[in-house]
Structure formats: structure tokens, C-alpha cells
Scaffold this motif. Sequence first.
Motif, PDB file in Angstrom:
ATOM      1  N   ILE A  59      -2.439   4.526   2.652  1.00  0.00           N
ATOM      2  CA  ILE A  59      -2.624   3.222   3.304  1.00  0.00           C
ATOM      3  C   ILE A  59      -1.498   3.052   4.306  1.00  0.00           C
ATOM      4  O   ILE A  59      -0.327   3.181   3.945  1.00  0.00           O
ATOM      5  CB  ILE A  59      -2.574   2.066   2.286  1.00  0.00           C
ATOM      6  CG1 ILE A  59      -3.548   2.301   1.122  1.00  0.00           C
ATOM      7  CG2 ILE A  59      -2.858   0.734   2.971  1.00  0.00           C
ATOM      8  CD1 ILE A  59      -3.278   1.404  -0.073  1.00  0.00           C
ATOM      9  N   ILE A 113     -12.229  -1.085   0.190  1.00  0.00           N
ATOM     10  CA  ILE A 113     -12.061  -0.681  -1.211  1.00  0.00           C
ATOM     11  C   ILE A 113     -13.405  -0.350  -1.837  1.00  0.00           C
ATOM     12  O   ILE A 113     -13.540   0.637  -2.576  1.00  0.00           O
ATOM     13  CB  ILE A 113     -11.348  -1.805  -1.995  1.00  0.00           C
ATOM     14  CG1 ILE A 113      -9.919  -1.984  -1.486  1.00  0.00           C
ATOM     15  CG2 ILE A 113     -11.336  -1.498  -3.488  1.00  0.00           C
ATOM     16  CD1 ILE A 113      -9.304  -3.311  -1.846  1.00  0.00           C
ATOM     17  N   ALA A 154      -9.024  -1.764   7.512  1.00  0.00           N
ATOM     18  CA  ALA A 154      -8.877  -2.877   6.575  1.00  0.00           C
ATOM     19  C   ALA A 154      -8.090  -4.055   7.125  1.00  0.00           C
ATOM     20  O   ALA A 154      -7.800  -4.997   6.380  1.00  0.00           O
ATOM     21  CB  ALA A 154      -8.221  -2.383   5.281  1.00  0.00           C
ATOM     22  N   ILE A 157      -6.627   4.742   4.911  1.00  0.00           N
ATOM     23  CA  ILE A 157      -6.921   3.322   5.112  1.00  0.00           C
ATOM     24  C   ILE A 157      -5.907   2.760   6.100  1.00  0.00           C
ATOM     25  O   ILE A 157      -4.699   2.848   5.879  1.00  0.00           O
ATOM     26  CB  ILE A 157      -6.846   2.543   3.789  1.00  0.00           C
ATOM     27  CG1 ILE A 157      -7.857   3.108   2.782  1.00  0.00           C
ATOM     28  CG2 ILE A 157      -7.102   1.056   4.027  1.00  0.00           C
ATOM     29  CD1 ILE A 157      -7.784   2.452   1.411  1.00  0.00           C
ATOM     30  N   ALA A 202     -10.418  -5.759   3.594  1.00  0.00           N
ATOM     31  CA  ALA A 202      -9.886  -4.873   2.556  1.00  0.00           C
ATOM     32  C   ALA A 202     -10.899  -4.662   1.439  1.00  0.00           C
ATOM     33  O   ALA A 202     -11.055  -3.546   0.927  1.00  0.00           O
ATOM     34  CB  ALA A 202      -8.589  -5.450   1.999  1.00  0.00           C
ATOM     35  N   ASP A 203     -11.611  -5.717   1.055  1.00  0.00           N
ATOM     36  CA  ASP A 203     -12.619  -5.596   0.000  1.00  0.00           C
ATOM     37  C   ASP A 203     -13.711  -4.604   0.377  1.00  0.00           C
ATOM     38  O   ASP A 203     -14.167  -3.804  -0.457  1.00  0.00           O
ATOM     39  CB  ASP A 203     -13.243  -6.959  -0.301  1.00  0.00           C
ATOM     40  CG  ASP A 203     -12.436  -7.769  -1.318  1.00  0.00           C
ATOM     41  OD1 ASP A 203     -11.659  -7.159  -2.078  1.00  0.00           O
ATOM     42  OD2 ASP A 203     -12.591  -9.003  -1.340  1.00  0.00           O
ATOM     43  N   THR A 237      -4.897  -4.081  -0.783  1.00  0.00           N
ATOM     44  CA  THR A 237      -5.603  -2.818  -1.018  1.00  0.00           C
ATOM     45  C   THR A 237      -4.857  -1.969  -2.036  1.00  0.00           C
ATOM     46  O   THR A 237      -5.452  -1.412  -2.969  1.00  0.00           O
ATOM     47  CB  THR A 237      -5.760  -2.044   0.300  1.00  0.00           C
ATOM     48  OG1 THR A 237      -6.512  -2.841   1.232  1.00  0.00           O
ATOM     49  CG2 THR A 237      -6.491  -0.721   0.084  1.00  0.00           C
TER      50      THR A 237
END
Length: 370
Positions: free
Chosen positions: A8, A359, A336, A172, A355-356, A18
Motif C-alpha cells: 500500500i 479491499i 484507493a 494499492i 478503499a472498501d 486499507t
Amino acid sequence: MNNKRVIIVGGGLAGLYTAFQLEQLNIPYLLIEAKDIFGGRIYSEQPEVNDDKTLWYDLGPTWIFPHHHRMKTLVANLDQQLFQQHIEGAVVYQENVNTQPQIIENGQGQLLHRLTGGLYKLILALQAKLSIYNYQLGSSVNNVEKINGIWQVTVKNRKDTSTVVHQADHLILALPPRIICRYLTPENWASKRLTQALVSVPTWMAGQAKFVATYQKPFWRNKGLAGQAFSRTGPMVEIHDASAKNQQGFALFGFIGLSPQAIKSISTEQLKALCIEQLRLLFGDEAQQYDQCYLKSWGNDDYVAIEQDRTDPPAHPDFNILGFSDELSSLNLYLAGSEFAQQDAGYLEGAICAADIAIGSLKKEFDYIN
């Protein structure tokens, strides 16, 4: 080289959230942040002389809107509390320097929520949920490539300038689109169409500058004022009560209506003095009896804004992430940052939304592999 299943890049709200979720899923990851502290555009100051260590004053985003249910859920899950933005009282309007400010009774604003103690407490609460072995602060990414299906992320330690290459299956990017283009070498991995789309999206907060002054007492409330003001003269164009708690940590904050270039052309102390003088004109002489004052120009933060952000007119971010789903999927790449959200883009809620989705997509890949 160091190997992780997921890397990330970016330790703002989206990146930290995240990482928090991956920690819960037991998915190996490394979170990389260029600055020495987490938070990104969530930035707060804490008074040096203060017996109450729970007070922070927001110089980045402040408000959580009533419909921001993801943010409310996160706040509750981290055992934090919300309180309502103080709006009771009259509003002050400043037309020009030659006339007295106008007092507008019953000019209250909309219902908004704030995090008790300051929004940075949410960042600290998220950081506390992470293993210290899973993140690096003060580490800037200066090259990203994908070789033989593996992401190669070159990271430089900003203190000793040492460099390490980290490998990952999935990447990410929890950063604004233009910052991705500036630092993460998209010419190595992105199509021309994707690169052009990233550059075209304005960075949320990039044109903002905020000023905060703290006080022992809420003298404006005692005068029947909300602490809310609007001005056509400046330097602040919009002012609000910025108290860190409902009845504690009293403060006023304002959005400065000067360009990043104009702010850079004068000293910080001079601009602070101009802001205090404006508060005096709007709310009375007590405004000069402040404890501390702080200023943050996001347009002059090299990890937030690029030159295009400093010169473009303000605009809301809008990125058609669905139009790049095939390319992103083929790369095992996930975007994200708040600007990539399909709803509430550019807000705190947007950071959680984006972010959701990242993920969720990543979890499907891991479920498929496992």
C-alpha cells in the motif's frame, strides 16, 4: 529484496484504513508513507503546553456529514465519539473594509459532525491497530515497475537516503491521482489513456489553506455569535467555530482565500497576524487574546499538490474508475484514494468508499487463489 503479498502506498485515511482491514483479514502487506507521520490530508496540531493530551486542532478536513455512514461506523468501531458542529448564534458578514461587519440573526448552517478531540485522533486510533512491522514512515517511493508479473517498488529512506526494492503481487495506491503521476512513474506500467485520466483529476484540498486560533474561552458564543463568518475582503473568506470538543478546546478556524503562490510570497507570521486582525474586526478585541495559532497551506505541500493544482480553478474530482477496470485488474492494481470513489469523491467518506472497493476486489483475488 523484501517480499509482501500486498504493498500500500500512501498513509492517509484511505491507506491506513486499507491496512487496518488487511490486518483483520491476515493478508500480508506493507504500508509505505513518505512523510514522518500518518494522516495525509488529515493533519492536526496539538498545543505544546496543554494538560489535556486529547485535544487536536484540525488543519485539514474537519466535518463528517450526516449521510457519511461509513465514516460514522469507523468512528464507532475505533471507540471514538462525534459531536455536532457548533452553529448556534448569529452569523457575521463582511462586505468590505469600509463598512462595519453585518450581524445576521438566525443564519445557522447545516448539521455537521466533528470528531471529539480532533480528527487526527482517528488516525492515531487506526495506527494503533497496525503491527509496527507492517509499515514504514519517512519512506518515499521513487520508482514502480512490474516485471514478470511482480510489482517492484523502489523505496528511499528520506533520513539516510538508503534504497530498498520491495516486491508484491498486488499494489494499492492510496494517493491522489496527480501525486501518483508525479512520484510513481506511471510511464512504466500505465497505459497512456490511464495516465492522461490521472493527470486530469484535480486534487482534493490542494487549493485550500486553513488558519486556526485557540482560546481559553469561547468569547464569540458569549456574545451570541456562532463563530461563523463570511467575508469578501479576506484574508479568510469563511470562518467557523473550531473547538476540539463541544465545551472544551475552544478555537476558530478560517479558509484563507489566497492562492498558494500569494501565501508563499509573504511570511507565515505576517499572514497569521492578518488573520488575527480579521478575527478582531469580525468578533471583537478578545480575538487578539489567543493562546496559539496555526496555519497550513495545502497548495504548498509537495506531497499533496502539483503545479497544475496551484493554477487550475477549483473543481471537484471525478474519475471514471469503471472505465479502467480491465486494465487495473490485469495489473493487480487498486486505486484507493478519495478522488477514485464512485460516491462522495473528495470527502472523508469517499476515501473509505474507494478503499472498501479496493479491499473487496483484493479479497476476491485471495479467495480465488486460496
